[in-house]
Design a protein around this motif. Structure first.
Motif, PDB file in Angstrom:
ATOM      1  N   ARG A 163      36.420  38.316  43.270  1.00  0.00           N
ATOM      2  CA  ARG A 163      37.349  38.143  42.153  1.00  0.00           C
ATOM      3  C   ARG A 163      37.401  39.419  41.302  1.00  0.00           C
ATOM      4  N   GLN A 164      36.250  40.015  41.079  1.00  0.00           N
ATOM      5  CA  GLN A 164      36.194  41.246  40.289  1.00  0.00           C
ATOM      6  C   GLN A 164      36.950  42.371  40.997  1.00  0.00           C
ATOM      7  N   LEU A 165      36.809  42.458  42.317  1.00  0.00           N
ATOM      8  CA  LEU A 165      37.525  43.470  43.091  1.00  0.00           C
ATOM      9  C   LEU A 165      39.029  43.254  43.016  1.00  0.00           C
ATOM     10  N   VAL A 166      39.467  42.005  43.169  1.00  0.00           N
ATOM     11  CA  VAL A 166      40.902  41.698  43.127  1.00  0.00           C
ATOM     12  C   VAL A 166      41.475  42.008  41.747  1.00  0.00           C
ATOM     13  N   GLU A 167      40.782  41.576  40.706  1.00  0.00           N
ATOM     14  CA  GLU A 167      41.277  41.823  39.352  1.00  0.00           C
ATOM     15  C   GLU A 167      41.331  43.314  39.041  1.00  0.00           C
TER      16      GLU A 167
END
Length: 203
Positions: A163-167
């Motif tokens: 999720r952190q990578l996508v955001e």
């Protein structure tokens, strides 16, 4: 097998004089999504990767890190169309702590991410394939943990990392106003497909 993942960004009607603003915009997004507010190091590469660095400064992490705008300005004093500009910045992800047991503790660990800005003539126009700006996130272990037992905690930490990578990548694309982006890996297999295959083993 571990793989490395990168994000390539292209900009419409890009001019070399815009590179400093784009690099600052990209680097500033890291702090919002688990990264450091400053730069760990800056390196300037002339002509191609086989040449010795024309400039290098290692600032450090934590209180030693350099302000983003300062590091970019310092490196881009050597602005040439056949140079590449590399910045490393700290980014924190969940990773298992080696404790010798079957259920490792999960801790926040800082890794260094490379952000590269290309002059149009560097390495025979490498930007055409690799982007005006390229971000190397390093190996994909924090997102897949292929050598770790998939407990509920492991899955939760992996999901948070993804999720952190996508955001982060979405924010980078939006804030720097990229016209095209490509997430790619050295082995050519997408992170999404490998993640699906990995989680399917839980079924």
């Amino acid at each position: 097998m571990s793989d490395s993942i990168s994000l390539s960004l292209w900009y419409p009607q890009f001019r070399l004089e815009q590179l400093d603003d784009k690099l600052v915009q990209v680097l500033q997004q890291f702090q919002r999504f688990g990264g450091e507010p400053g730069v760990f190091s800056a390196t300037v590469w002339p002509v191609n990767w086989r040449e010795a660095a024309a400039f290098q400064e290692v600032y450090g992490l934590g209180e030693n890190q350099a302000r983003i705008d300062y590091a970019v300005d310092q490196a881009l004093e050597l602005l040439h169309d056949d140079y590449a500009y590399e910045f490393q910045i700290g980014w924190t992800l969940w990773e298992p702590e080696e404790n010798g047991g079957p259920r490792p503790n999960w801790v926040k660990t800082t890794r260094l991410v490379r952000v590269l800005g290309y002059g149009p003539n560097f390495d025979d126009g490498a930007y055409e394939q690799e982007g005006h700006i390229r971000i190397d996130f390093g190996n994909d272990a924090p997102f897949l943990q292929e050598n770790t037992t998939l407990t509920e905690e492991a899955v939760r930490c992996m999901e948070e990392n993804v999720r952190q990578l996508v955001e982060l990548t979405n924010a980078i694309e939006k804030e720097s106003q990229a016209s095209a982006r490509l997430m790619w890996s050295e082995l050519g297999e997408t992170l999404a497909s490998r993640l699906v295959a990995r989680l399917n083993r839980l079924q």
